[in-house]
Design an enzyme around this catalytic site. Structure first.
Site, PDB file in Angstrom:
ATOM      1  N   GLY A  15      42.731 -37.738  73.813  1.00 18.29           N
ATOM      2  CA  GLY A  15      43.396 -38.671  72.899  1.00 18.29           C
ATOM      3  C   GLY A  15      42.873 -40.094  73.001  1.00 18.29           C
ATOM      4  O   GLY A  15      42.748 -40.795  71.988  1.00 18.29           O
ATOM      5  N   ASN A  16      42.527 -40.533  74.241  1.00 19.76           N
ATOM      6  CA  ASN A  16      42.117 -41.939  74.435  1.00 19.76           C
ATOM      7  C   ASN A  16      40.766 -42.253  73.795  1.00 19.76           C
ATOM      8  O   ASN A  16      40.395 -43.417  73.661  1.00 19.76           O
ATOM      9  CB  ASN A  16      42.096 -42.291  75.928  1.00 19.76           C
ATOM     10  CG  ASN A  16      41.014 -41.552  76.682  1.00 19.76           C
ATOM     11  OD1 ASN A  16      40.715 -40.393  76.386  1.00 19.76           O
ATOM     12  ND2 ASN A  16      40.416 -42.215  77.653  1.00 19.76           N
ATOM     13  N   LYS A 133      55.936 -26.810  71.347  1.00 18.59           N
ATOM     14  CA  LYS A 133      55.145 -28.032  71.136  1.00 18.59           C
ATOM     15  C   LYS A 133      55.872 -29.007  70.197  1.00 18.59           C
ATOM     16  O   LYS A 133      55.997 -28.744  68.999  1.00 18.59           O
ATOM     17  CB  LYS A 133      53.791 -27.620  70.552  1.00 18.59           C
ATOM     18  CG  LYS A 133      52.899 -28.760  70.177  1.00 18.59           C
ATOM     19  CD  LYS A 133      52.069 -29.224  71.323  1.00 18.59           C
ATOM     20  CE  LYS A 133      51.275 -30.461  70.951  1.00 18.59           C
ATOM     21  NZ  LYS A 133      50.797 -31.192  72.099  1.00 18.59           N
ATOM     22  N   LYS A 221      43.716 -28.208  71.960  1.00 15.43           N
ATOM     23  CA  LYS A 221      42.326 -28.502  71.579  1.00 15.43           C
ATOM     24  C   LYS A 221      41.317 -28.103  72.654  1.00 15.43           C
ATOM     25  O   LYS A 221      40.178 -27.782  72.345  1.00 15.43           O
ATOM     26  CB  LYS A 221      42.156 -29.975  71.199  1.00 15.43           C
ATOM     27  CG  LYS A 221      42.307 -30.956  72.338  1.00 15.43           C
ATOM     28  CD  LYS A 221      41.075 -31.782  72.563  1.00 15.43           C
ATOM     29  CE  LYS A 221      41.090 -32.584  73.815  1.00 15.43           C
ATOM     30  NZ  LYS A 221      42.229 -32.760  74.656  1.00 15.43           N
ATOM     31  N   LYS A 283      43.141 -27.733  80.319  1.00 16.10           N
ATOM     32  CA  LYS A 283      41.728 -28.115  80.505  1.00 16.10           C
ATOM     33  C   LYS A 283      41.069 -27.212  81.548  1.00 16.10           C
ATOM     34  O   LYS A 283      39.969 -26.700  81.348  1.00 16.10           O
ATOM     35  CB  LYS A 283      41.610 -29.584  80.956  1.00 16.10           C
ATOM     36  CG  LYS A 283      42.088 -30.575  79.920  1.00 16.10           C
ATOM     37  CD  LYS A 283      41.921 -32.010  80.407  1.00 16.10           C
ATOM     38  CE  LYS A 283      42.797 -32.955  79.614  1.00 16.10           C
ATOM     39  NZ  LYS A 283      42.642 -32.891  78.156  1.00 16.10           N
TER      40      LYS A 283
HETATM   41  P1  ADP Z   1      43.920 -35.674  76.779  1.00 24.10           P
HETATM   42  O1  ADP Z   1      44.372 -36.518  75.642  1.00 24.10           O
HETATM   43  O2  ADP Z   1      42.588 -36.086  77.299  1.00 24.10           O
HETATM   44  O3  ADP Z   1      44.039 -34.195  76.517  1.00 24.10           O
HETATM   45  P2  ADP Z   1      46.118 -35.356  78.682  1.00 24.10           P
HETATM   46  O4  ADP Z   1      47.138 -36.414  78.896  1.00 24.10           O
HETATM   47  O5  ADP Z   1      46.517 -34.126  77.939  1.00 24.10           O
HETATM   48  O6  ADP Z   1      44.884 -36.082  77.992  1.00 24.10           O
HETATM   49  O7  ADP Z   1      45.503 -34.907  80.092  1.00 24.10           O
HETATM   50  C1  ADP Z   1      45.036 -35.847  81.054  1.00 24.10           C
HETATM   51  C2  ADP Z   1      46.154 -36.170  82.045  1.00 24.10           C
HETATM   52  O8  ADP Z   1      46.455 -35.033  82.849  1.00 24.10           O
HETATM   53  C3  ADP Z   1      45.841 -37.220  83.083  1.00 24.10           C
HETATM   54  O9  ADP Z   1      45.977 -38.520  82.568  1.00 24.10           O
HETATM   55  C4  ADP Z   1      46.854 -36.917  84.177  1.00 24.10           C
HETATM   56  O10 ADP Z   1      47.988 -37.742  84.047  1.00 24.10           O
HETATM   57  C5  ADP Z   1      47.301 -35.485  83.889  1.00 24.10           C
HETATM   58  N1  ADP Z   1      47.182 -34.555  85.010  1.00 24.10           N
HETATM   59  C6  ADP Z   1      48.055 -33.543  85.254  1.00 24.10           C
HETATM   60  N2  ADP Z   1      47.730 -32.851  86.318  1.00 24.10           N
HETATM   61  C7  ADP Z   1      46.605 -33.417  86.825  1.00 24.10           C
HETATM   62  C8  ADP Z   1      45.772 -33.131  87.958  1.00 24.10           C
HETATM   63  N3  ADP Z   1      46.046 -32.124  88.776  1.00 24.10           N
HETATM   64  N4  ADP Z   1      44.690 -33.907  88.150  1.00 24.10           N
HETATM   65  C9  ADP Z   1      44.399 -34.935  87.324  1.00 24.10           C
HETATM   66  N5  ADP Z   1      45.150 -35.259  86.249  1.00 24.10           N
HETATM   67  C10 ADP Z   1      46.245 -34.509  85.985  1.00 24.10           C
HETATM   68 MG    MG Z   2      45.838 -33.058  76.204  1.00 28.58          MG
END
Ligand code: ADP
Ligand code: MG
Length: 320
Positions: A15-16, A133, A221, A283
């Protein structure tokens, strides 16, 4: 002559890469973020990689859903699958335009194109029974119940202690195929940089006669990005988010960033619950699936570290 085959990378942008959390989402803000993101994409292109870019659309689809809702007495509101397609066009345009301008100024002739992408899901996916969701605007209980009756929305209380705690929830089914993957592959083979499967793709189901129908759902995604990476036979699946590494014991005193790990190690940590559902969980799941399906490696890192991670210098790198 350099006969070495260029490696194909599917990049899943978080998202960023398009909108920062504190921003409202003006076109100017989004173009500015896309420009910063494109600096990284250009670096990867210069490193000799073939690129397919996929991206999230949560904030953009959320804003568009509010516009459907607020404008419904003037123009007919569009359903979620159509809104998803609209965001693919919107974000695709921003990347196309920004990358084209960049390469044009450098005197480089590289075709850039966004592909409206449909993603196959199964009608009997368990998430259709209990959707999880949240999408679109927040509502009061009265508003939520009205929408439930009038439109058949499924609504849930998702934010306690708020005057508008209710939200529409939609299913988030597993993707099992990318309808346009052959088109996308052909474009890459023709030297294009392709933006595809935005927002996890437009969810469609196959009818008995083979035709496809859009569904009101949202696909993760990163999971759709992995499917696409598999179907176009990418070498590398690169997930770019807002953290440099996936971590174990995330948020604890003994938190530890993961560097190079094997699929077995990743699966073990996933099962132990180190990666949160809805953020890092999908992810890592997608990264594991890609390598298990024969991909060379999956990488999870931050946007700013993308090039270094491709060079093996940072990020969480998952290999067989
Ligand atoms: P994106 O928009 O890139 O999909 P998300 O917010 O869905 O971003 O995923 C990234 C976030 O996942 C990080 O900012 C962090 O807060 C969170 N996160 C959850 N579990 C973990 C982990 N084990 N290690 C690192 N980040 C994590
Ligand atoms: Mg995400």
């Amino acid at each position: 002559m350099n006969t070495e085959k260029k490696k194909l990378v599917v990049i899943a942008l978080g998202g960023n890469a398009i909108k920062q959390a504190h921003e409202k989402g003006t076109a100017e803000e989004q173009f500015k973020n896309v420009e910063i993101t494109c600096e990284q994409l250009v670096k990867m292109n210069a490193m000799g990689y073939k690129l397919i870019i996929t991206h999230g659309n949560g904030p953009q689809a959320g804003n568009l859903l509010i516009q459907q809702e607020e404008g419904k007495n003037i123009v007919p509101p569009q359903p979620l699958d159509v809104v998803g397609a609209m965001t693919q066009g919107q974000i695709g345009y921003m990347f196309q335009n920004t990358l084209q301008n960049y390469f044009m100024q450098k005197g480089k002739d590289i075709p850039i194109t966004a592909v409206i992408t449909q993603v196959l899901v199964k009608e009997d996916d368990p998430d259709f029974k209990d959707p999880s969701k949240p999408v679109g605007p927040f509502y009061t209980e009265v508003e939520a119940k009205e929408l439930e009756k009038a439109k058949g929305y499924i609504v849930k209380k998702v934010k306690p202690n708020s005057d508008k705690p209710w939200r529409r929830v939609v299913p988030s089914p597993e993707p099992y195929g990318i309808v346009e993957s052959n088109c996308i592959k052909a474009l890459v083979d023709a030297r294009a940089i392709v933006i595809a499967s935005g927002g996890g793709g437009i969810p469609v189901m196959k009818n008995n006669d083979g035709t496809l129908s859009g569904l009101e759902a949202v696909i993760d995604k990163d999971k759709a990005g992995n499917k696409l990476a598999q179907e176009v036979k990418a070498d590398i699946f690169l997930v770019l988010t807002d953290v440099e590494n996936a971590k174990i014991n995330f948020g604890e005193q003994n938190e530890q960033a993961l560097g190079n790990i094997t699929v077995e190690e990743a699966e073990k940590y996933l099962q132990e619950g180190h990666f949160l559902a809805g953020s890092m969980g999908p992810k890592v799941t997608a990264a594991i699936r890609f390598v298990k399906a024969g991909g060379e490696k999956s990488i999870i890192t931050s946007l700013a570290n993308a090039a270094d991670a491709l060079n093996g210098k940072t990020g969480t790198i998952i290999v067989k």
